[in-house]
Design a protein around this motif. Sequence first.
Motif, PDB file in Angstrom:
ATOM      1  N   TYR A 251       0.851  -1.176   0.000  1.00 28.14           N
ATOM      2  CA  TYR A 251       0.000   0.000   0.000  1.00 28.14           C
ATOM      3  C   TYR A 251       0.890   1.231   0.000  1.00 28.14           C
ATOM      4  O   TYR A 251       1.734   1.391   0.899  1.00 28.14           O
ATOM      5  CB  TYR A 251      -0.924   0.013   1.224  1.00 28.14           C
TER       6      TYR A 251
ATOM      7  N   LEU B  75     -10.542  -3.609  -1.929  1.00 27.90           N
ATOM      8  CA  LEU B  75     -10.325  -2.320  -1.268  1.00 27.90           C
ATOM      9  C   LEU B  75      -9.053  -1.650  -1.784  1.00 27.90           C
ATOM     10  O   LEU B  75      -9.004  -0.434  -2.010  1.00 27.90           O
ATOM     11  CB  LEU B  75     -10.251  -2.511   0.254  1.00 27.90           C
TER      12      LEU B  75
ATOM     13  N   GLN C  48      -9.394   0.252  -4.838  1.00 33.93           N
ATOM     14  CA  GLN C  48     -10.064   1.539  -4.650  1.00 33.93           C
ATOM     15  C   GLN C  48      -9.172   2.540  -3.908  1.00 33.93           C
ATOM     16  O   GLN C  48      -9.612   3.643  -3.581  1.00 33.93           O
ATOM     17  CB  GLN C  48     -11.354   1.331  -3.846  1.00 33.93           C
TER      18      GLN C  48
ATOM     19  N   ILE D 138      -7.877   2.005  -0.856  1.00 32.75           N
ATOM     20  CA  ILE D 138      -8.182   1.961   0.589  1.00 32.75           C
ATOM     21  C   ILE D 138      -7.270   0.940   1.268  1.00 32.75           C
ATOM     22  O   ILE D 138      -7.115  -0.188   0.791  1.00 32.75           O
ATOM     23  CB  ILE D 138      -9.656   1.587   0.813  1.00 32.75           C
ATOM     24  N   ASP D 139      -6.687   1.363   2.381  1.00 29.33           N
ATOM     25  CA  ASP D 139      -5.847   0.464   3.167  1.00 29.33           C
ATOM     26  C   ASP D 139      -6.745  -0.522   3.911  1.00 29.33           C
ATOM     27  O   ASP D 139      -7.575  -0.122   4.734  1.00 29.33           O
ATOM     28  CB  ASP D 139      -5.021   1.277   4.170  1.00 29.33           C
ATOM     29  N   PRO D 140      -6.645  -1.836   3.685  1.00 26.39           N
ATOM     30  CA  PRO D 140      -7.519  -2.813   4.350  1.00 26.39           C
ATOM     31  C   PRO D 140      -7.404  -2.787   5.875  1.00 26.39           C
ATOM     32  O   PRO D 140      -8.388  -3.009   6.571  1.00 26.39           O
ATOM     33  CB  PRO D 140      -7.057  -4.161   3.781  1.00 26.39           C
TER      34      PRO D 140
ATOM     35  N   HIS E 290      -9.284   0.269   7.099  1.00 25.41           N
ATOM     36  CA  HIS E 290     -10.710   0.038   6.890  1.00 25.41           C
ATOM     37  C   HIS E 290     -11.279  -0.894   7.962  1.00 25.41           C
ATOM     38  O   HIS E 290     -12.370  -0.649   8.509  1.00 25.41           O
ATOM     39  CB  HIS E 290     -10.922  -0.567   5.502  1.00 25.41           C
ATOM     40  N   ARG E 291     -10.552  -1.930   8.266  1.00 25.24           N
ATOM     41  CA  ARG E 291     -11.010  -2.899   9.269  1.00 25.24           C
ATOM     42  C   ARG E 291     -11.096  -2.251  10.652  1.00 25.24           C
ATOM     43  O   ARG E 291     -12.047  -2.475  11.412  1.00 25.24           O
ATOM     44  CB  ARG E 291     -10.049  -4.089   9.297  1.00 25.24           C
TER      45      ARG E 291
ATOM     46  N   GLU F 183     -11.575   0.916  11.283  1.00 19.29           N
ATOM     47  CA  GLU F 183     -12.709   1.847  11.295  1.00 19.29           C
ATOM     48  C   GLU F 183     -14.027   1.101  11.458  1.00 19.29           C
ATOM     49  O   GLU F 183     -14.947   1.584  12.123  1.00 19.29           O
ATOM     50  CB  GLU F 183     -12.708   2.668  10.002  1.00 19.29           C
ATOM     51  N   GLN F 184     -14.132  -0.074  10.848  1.00 21.37           N
ATOM     52  CA  GLN F 184     -15.362  -0.864  10.985  1.00 21.37           C
ATOM     53  C   GLN F 184     -15.572  -1.303  12.431  1.00 21.37           C
ATOM     54  O   GLN F 184     -16.692  -1.260  12.944  1.00 21.37           O
ATOM     55  CB  GLN F 184     -15.301  -2.093  10.079  1.00 21.37           C
TER      56      GLN F 184
END
Length: 408
Positions: free
Chosen positions: A46, A76, A79, A81-83, A86-87, A89-90
């Motif tokens: 990334y 991701l 797009q 987006i850093d996986p 993202h994880r 944040e979820q």
Amino acid sequence: MPANKLTATQVRQAKPSERAYKLHDGQGLSLRVRPSGKEWLFRFKYQGRSRETILGKHPPMTLADARLCRDEARALLKQGIDPIVHRSEQREAAARAALERGITLADMLRGWLSDQRWTDATRSRVTGRLERHIIQPLGHRPIKEITAPELLAVLRLVEQTGGVETARRAKQAVARAYTAAIAAGQASHNPAQGLEVAMAPKPRPRHFAAITDPARLGELLRAIGGFTGQPQVMAALRLLPMLMVRPGELRGMEWGELDMGAALWTIPEHKMKMRRPHLVPLSPQAVEILEGLRPWTGHRRLVFPGVRTAERSISDATLTAALRRLGFGADEITPHGFRATARTLLDEVLKYRPDYVEHQLAHAVRDANGRAYNRTSFLAERREMMQAWADYLDGLKAEKTGNAQSPD
């Protein structure tokens, strides 16, 4: 890079060694096998930097699950987006949502259960009732969202499957747990409050069958004297009418709780319904029965160990079955009914003060200022009463009912 190189069999049969190693599936996915277990890794780039994240442990995450997580992470990346971010944040969003919704009914009920000072038997019974009938259908729901109509619907189902009394007791527990949650600021309403008016009528109380006729009691005592069976069952049957304790308390008696020199049995608080230690004076008759049993079970922890395993006591069903073998039906006497027998005859025949009797029965007896008596209250008087009671039972057993006089 080729993908899906591993098979489920390879994953399952991968054995840990002294050093960790990896099995590569392709497209960044690998299984790391460590001495402590297995876990799925996803390695990616990334913004020009190599990164690695743990997707989950195996088990429970299967090979198919891990591949799905890898494919989602790769989507991701496409797009931008850093996986990993993202994880994270979820997870934070899920935690915030849970906080806003409040604790679940399961969390509230289990927390309330852990705060109760009950005997192990009571805790197990109430926990089982709530887990089976309330937590299973509604436990995942936040307590703030549960309404009176949906709780009532669950309780009506309990009435059909578990019985009216079970439903009412479950409702009472939920109501008390909600009251505690409201006091702690976790809830603002109690959906269980007032539901009893919409539930099935409370069943008529069923009292434990008890013999209060001295002549019939004498017949039972003589039958018990002639009972043959396991030594611990024979001894328990003889002590049950004499000691005035609950059957579960008698069955749980341990040799370490007995002071034969002082002729005293101290029942610890965790075994008592009222969660207070209880003293039971032992008459010479009771001591003789216990000493007679010592050669059989004195090397065990329990005075009345079970036949199949010495780590558990004989069951209430064992004592009940013994009474039935003696020819006394369920409508006439139960193991618990001996307490009512003693309460009645000590009052009406032997003329002992009701507070002495109630205290020996380990009921909630209070002094003139409303304070609970401690375990040593009236111990000398209770010891004299227990001796008189044992002598009275001996008189009945010997068919000398007419000569069994009340004390002066």
